[in-house]
Design an enzyme around this catalytic site. Structure first.
Site, PDB file in Angstrom:
ATOM      1  N   MET A  15      10.049  12.465  41.503  1.00  0.00           N
ATOM      2  CA  MET A  15      10.767  12.303  40.391  1.00  0.00           C
ATOM      3  C   MET A  15      11.440  10.854  40.645  1.00  0.00           C
ATOM      4  O   MET A  15      11.627  10.630  41.858  1.00  0.00           O
ATOM      5  CB  MET A  15      11.767  13.296  40.654  1.00  0.00           C
ATOM      6  CG  MET A  15      12.878  13.774  39.661  1.00  0.00           C
ATOM      7  SD  MET A  15      11.903  14.174  38.042  1.00  0.00           S
ATOM      8  CE  MET A  15      12.286  15.813  38.145  1.00  0.00           C
ATOM      9  N   GLY A  18       9.417   6.160  38.396  1.00  0.00           N
ATOM     10  CA  GLY A  18       8.951   5.227  37.029  1.00  0.00           C
ATOM     11  C   GLY A  18       7.692   5.622  36.645  1.00  0.00           C
ATOM     12  O   GLY A  18       6.987   4.416  36.026  1.00  0.00           O
ATOM     13  N   LYS A  19       7.200   6.723  36.650  1.00  0.00           N
ATOM     14  CA  LYS A  19       5.868   7.052  36.165  1.00  0.00           C
ATOM     15  C   LYS A  19       5.593   6.540  34.717  1.00  0.00           C
ATOM     16  O   LYS A  19       4.680   6.077  34.341  1.00  0.00           O
ATOM     17  CB  LYS A  19       5.527   8.429  36.430  1.00  0.00           C
ATOM     18  CG  LYS A  19       5.263   8.468  37.735  1.00  0.00           C
ATOM     19  CD  LYS A  19       4.865  10.335  37.957  1.00  0.00           C
ATOM     20  CE  LYS A  19       5.812  11.258  37.553  1.00  0.00           C
ATOM     21  NZ  LYS A  19       7.097  11.306  38.300  1.00  0.00           N
ATOM     22  N   GLU A  83       3.102  14.331  32.246  1.00  0.00           N
ATOM     23  CA  GLU A  83       3.357  15.680  33.043  1.00  0.00           C
ATOM     24  C   GLU A  83       2.439  16.396  33.217  1.00  0.00           C
ATOM     25  O   GLU A  83       2.554  17.548  33.058  1.00  0.00           O
ATOM     26  CB  GLU A  83       4.834  16.151  32.433  1.00  0.00           C
ATOM     27  CG  GLU A  83       6.037  15.324  32.399  1.00  0.00           C
ATOM     28  CD  GLU A  83       6.824  14.917  33.338  1.00  0.00           C
ATOM     29  OE1 GLU A  83       6.402  15.548  34.542  1.00  0.00           O
ATOM     30  OE2 GLU A  83       7.801  14.375  33.238  1.00  0.00           O
ATOM     31  N   ALA A  84       1.294  15.871  33.846  1.00  0.00           N
ATOM     32  CA  ALA A  84       0.146  16.838  33.958  1.00  0.00           C
ATOM     33  C   ALA A  84       0.314  18.012  34.538  1.00  0.00           C
ATOM     34  O   ALA A  84      -0.401  19.279  34.403  1.00  0.00           O
ATOM     35  CB  ALA A  84      -0.967  15.975  34.333  1.00  0.00           C
ATOM     36  N   CYS A 139      15.079   7.303  47.842  1.00  0.00           N
ATOM     37  CA  CYS A 139      15.784   8.330  48.241  1.00  0.00           C
ATOM     38  C   CYS A 139      16.971   8.668  47.864  1.00  0.00           C
ATOM     39  O   CYS A 139      17.979   7.306  48.221  1.00  0.00           O
ATOM     40  CB  CYS A 139      15.408   8.410  49.803  1.00  0.00           C
ATOM     41  SG  CYS A 139      16.292   9.994  50.415  1.00  0.00           S
TER      42      CYS A 139
HETATM   43 ZN    ZN Z   1      16.079   9.746  52.846  1.00  0.00          ZN
END
Ligand code: ZN
Length: 189
Positions: A15, A18-19, A83-84, A139
């Site tokens: 998630m 940046g896809k 979103e395959a 993260c």
């Molecule tokens: Zn972390």
């Protein structure tokens, strides 16, 4: 000259990696050669209606579909599928057919589910790929390198045995590094 052999480029990552932005960047290069293109996205991913939209504000029109069998090459040389992981195993055969027909195929998806396990058809697509872009995020807990998707339900890390896909629930997702990725109830290995 147009090659008659297809190519598959998989853009995978957690998630917020940046896809969609990367997909739009890759697709925009085809404008130079005038290749026709179409983007399909699964109806589960209804955040942005019928548009593929990145967090940088870039966006393109997309066709919203429910089943992989609705994907058609038609007259488009370039086929993108967003979103395959939502499409199930049938997508792999559809992609094989598109490649056999000579299409240039781009696929985005989560390579791991919220448990950190391979997600649906993505491993097979990555094995079929001619090129893979594996993107990372930041993260959201320690600002390290995010490679996992953390599911949070009502402010708590989602347990291992919660359903793989929750639709319209009180859950949300964020990027985590492996150290900060929490899955309560994970079976011992
Ligand atoms: Zn972390």
């Amino acid at each position: 000259m147009v090659a008659n052999v297809g190519r598959l480029h998989v853009i995978a990552g957690c998630m917020s990696s940046g896809k969609t932005g990367e997909l739009i960047r890759l697709l925009s290069r085809h404008a130079v050669t005038g290749d026709t293109m179409v983007i399909y996205k699964h109806c589960v991913d209804s955040r942005d209606g019928s548009r593929a939209r990145s967090r940088l504000g870039m966006e393109m029109e997309a066709l919203v579909i429910e089943h992989a069998r609705e994907i058609s090459g038609d007259d488009c040389r370039v086929i993108a599928i967003e979103e395959a992981q939502f499409f199930g195993d049938a997508l792999a055969d559809v992609v094989r057919r598109l490649l056999a027909e000579g299409h240039l195929v781009y696929v985005t998806g989560l390579n791991q589910d919220f448990r950190g396990e391979p997600f649906g058809v993505m491993p097979e697509l990555m094995a079929l790929a001619d090129e893979i872009s594996l993107l990372t995020a930041i993260c959201q807990k320690c600002h390290g390198v995010g490679t996992r998707t953390q599911r949070v339900i009502d402010g708590e890390p989602a347990p291992w045995d919660s359903p793989l896909i929750l639709v319209g629930g009180g859950d949300f997702y964020e990027a985590r590094c492996p150290d900060c990725h929490e899955v309560p109830g994970r079976p011992a290995t």
